[in-house]
Write a protein that holds these residues in place. Structure first.
Motif, short mmCIF file in Angstrom:
data_model
loop_
_atom_site.label_atom_id
_atom_site.label_comp_id
_atom_site.label_asym_id
_atom_site.label_seq_id
_atom_site.Cartn_x
_atom_site.Cartn_y
_atom_site.Cartn_z
N GLY A 246 21.48 56.38 36.76
CA GLY A 246 22.02 56.42 38.12
C GLY A 246 23.35 55.70 38.19
N GLU A 247 24.03 55.88 39.32
CA GLU A 247 25.37 55.31 39.48
C GLU A 247 25.33 53.90 40.01
N LEU A 248 26.12 53.03 39.41
CA LEU A 248 26.42 51.75 40.04
C LEU A 248 27.44 52.02 41.13
N GLU A 249 27.45 51.17 42.16
CA GLU A 249 28.44 51.36 43.21
C GLU A 249 29.66 50.50 42.97
N TYR A 250 30.81 51.05 43.33
CA TYR A 250 32.08 50.34 43.25
C TYR A 250 32.79 50.51 44.57
N ARG A 251 33.78 49.66 44.80
CA ARG A 251 34.66 49.81 45.93
C ARG A 251 36.01 50.20 45.37
N SER A 252 36.64 51.16 46.02
CA SER A 252 37.95 51.58 45.55
C SER A 252 39.02 51.13 46.54
N LEU A 253 40.26 51.33 46.17
CA LEU A 253 41.39 50.96 47.02
C LEU A 253 42.42 52.08 46.95
N ASP A 313 37.29 58.29 40.88
CA ASP A 313 38.20 57.36 41.55
C ASP A 313 38.32 56.08 40.72
N GLU A 314 39.37 55.31 41.00
CA GLU A 314 39.51 54.01 40.33
C GLU A 314 38.51 53.02 40.91
N PRO A 315 37.68 52.43 40.07
CA PRO A 315 36.76 51.40 40.58
C PRO A 315 37.45 50.04 40.55
N TYR A 316 37.58 49.40 41.70
CA TYR A 316 38.26 48.09 41.74
C TYR A 316 37.29 46.93 41.81
N TYR A 317 36.26 47.08 42.65
CA TYR A 317 35.31 45.97 42.83
C TYR A 317 33.91 46.45 42.51
N PRO A 318 33.14 45.68 41.75
CA PRO A 318 31.70 45.96 41.68
C PRO A 318 31.09 45.57 43.03
N VAL A 319 30.06 46.25 43.44
CA VAL A 319 29.37 45.89 44.68
C VAL A 319 28.07 45.20 44.26
N ASN A 320 28.14 43.86 44.16
CA ASN A 320 27.03 43.12 43.53
C ASN A 320 25.88 42.82 44.51
N ASN A 321 25.32 43.89 45.07
CA ASN A 321 24.11 43.65 45.87
C ASN A 321 22.90 43.78 44.94
#
Ligand code: UDP
Length: 372
Positions: A246-253, A313-321
């Motif tokens: 499954g996919e880890l989530e990232y935040r992009s910019l 997309d470019e992943p900038y931040y891991p979403v560490n929940n």
């Protein structure tokens, strides 16, 4: 093919630090990066004599003397101190939360007055353990500051309600009862004079290191795994394993950069827009990182828009929940079955690392790799 000891995938700070240290130990290293340049997200490019932080503002700060000395081998640092300001619907506040902020917000003048006000506001959370970012913020600093300086910014940044976000994100922000606008508590801070790219270029400048940009690891993953005895992979760990769990989530910019025909546009390197309506989180005016160096009649500004991340997309931040951290732990189990691949950096280790932490993590990997 020339014989290499290592393939480093990703020419960012982690990969470059590893490659540098490996070459210092006489190893032959091949470094590839999918972008047309090295330096990953710390890449800076000169425009109008101004170092433009192409992938968002980077301010080096650390309390780790070893890391500070280490990075100073590759550049001279100036005395820049990050003092962002917040613009909330036209009202200007100093960050991080300090006596200047409290004075503007409540008219208080002394630390005692400020503390009394903060304690009064904290009452809302009295006796309750904060369960999410909103509760954490209110118990730290109270509702007024939360509503004006935290809520809008945070919800834009992460694309989620503050009540659904983990509390730890906000613990990054200092609270101070002094008139001190320095955003960081660290012992050392600065911007490399002449930009960040030189740091990575110097790290990779060795006869034992070959660098190739515009190269996609995934186009030939199986060949690389076969051809190289050891691989340092700094991309996203879930993609490495073909997203099989499954996919880890990232935040992009998304960045909107503009050249303006004025010498000084906003009077500060970083202005945060903390309301919910302004679609961007901050505006960076790059020349102020080097005290106005560059064309005196021009300036470069970048608006930073947070964005959802989708594959590609470019992943900038891991979403560490919790959900993502648990999934990452499962990917780590898979990684154990690839003993010749080292996963490193913000994406490989799925951690919200700052630059100094990336260097420290890379040096730790280096000592594990070479010192036994
Ligand atoms: N933050 C905020 N208001 C601000 C700046 C930051 O509420 O004006 C919160 C927000 O939740 C953000 C976190 O603090 O995600 C960390 O901010 P920092 O500036 O350290 O993040 P980075 O520069 O790494 O994006």
């Amino acid at each position: 093919m020339k014989k290499y000891d290592y393939l480093v995938v990703g020419a960012g700070l982690f990969g470059a630090t590893f490659a540098y240290e490996a070459a210092e130990r006489g190893k032959h290293v091949k470094v590839i990066d999918k972008r047309p340049h090295v330096a990953g997200n710390i890449y800076t490019k000169e425009v109008d004599g101004i170092q433009v932080h192409q992938y968002g503002a980077h301010i080096f700060h650390t309390s780790n003397k070893r890391v500070w000395d280490y990075v100073n081998q590759f550049a001279d640092f100036n005395r820049y101190t990050n003092s962002p300001i917040a613009n909330y619907k036209g009202e200007i506040y100093n960050l991080p939360f300090n006596m200047n902020t409290f004075n503007k917000m409540w008219g208080v003048k002394t630390p005692d007055e400020a503390l009394a006000k903060i304690n009064e506001q904290r009452q809302e959370m009295a006796g309750k353990e904060p369960q999410n970012l909103e509760e954490q913020a209110i118990s730290l600093i109270g509702r007024d500051i939360y509503e004006k300086l935290i809520k809008g910014y945070t919800e834009k940044q992460w694309g989620q309600k503050a009540t659904d976000l983990p509390a730890f994100i906000i613990r990054r922000l200092p609270v101070r009862l002094t008139y001190d606008n320095n955003y960081f508590n660290d012992d050392y801070q600065g911007i490399p004079i002449g930009g960040y790219t030189q740091i990575v270029e110097k790290m990779l400048d060795s006869d034992l290191i070959d660098v190739e940009t515009n190269v996609d690891f995934f186009a030939k993953k199986d060949e690389y795994l076969k051809d190289y005895p050891r691989i340092v992979f700094t991309g996203t760990i879930d993609q490495f394993f073909d997203y099989q769990l499954g996919e880890l989530e990232y935040r992009s910019l998304r960045f909107e950069t503009e050249e303006k025909n004025v010498g000084n546009y906003q009077g500060n390197a970083v202005v945060n827009y903390t309301d919910a309506e302004t679609p961007y989180t901050r505006v960076i005016e790059h020349k102020h990182f080097e005290f106005g160096k560059g064309d005196k009649d021009k300036t470069i500004v970048t608006r930073e828009y947070p964005a959802d991340w989708h594959r590609g997309d470019e992943p900038y931040y891991p979403v560490n929940n919790q959900r993502n951290n648990q999934l990452y732990a499962k990917y780590q189990e898979l990684a154990k079955k690839e003993p010749n691949v080292i996963f490193g950096g913000r994406l490989g280790q799925y951690r919200y690392y700052n630059m100094d932490q990336v260097i420290a993590a890379a040096l730790k990997t280096v000592s594990k790799e070479f010192d036994n």
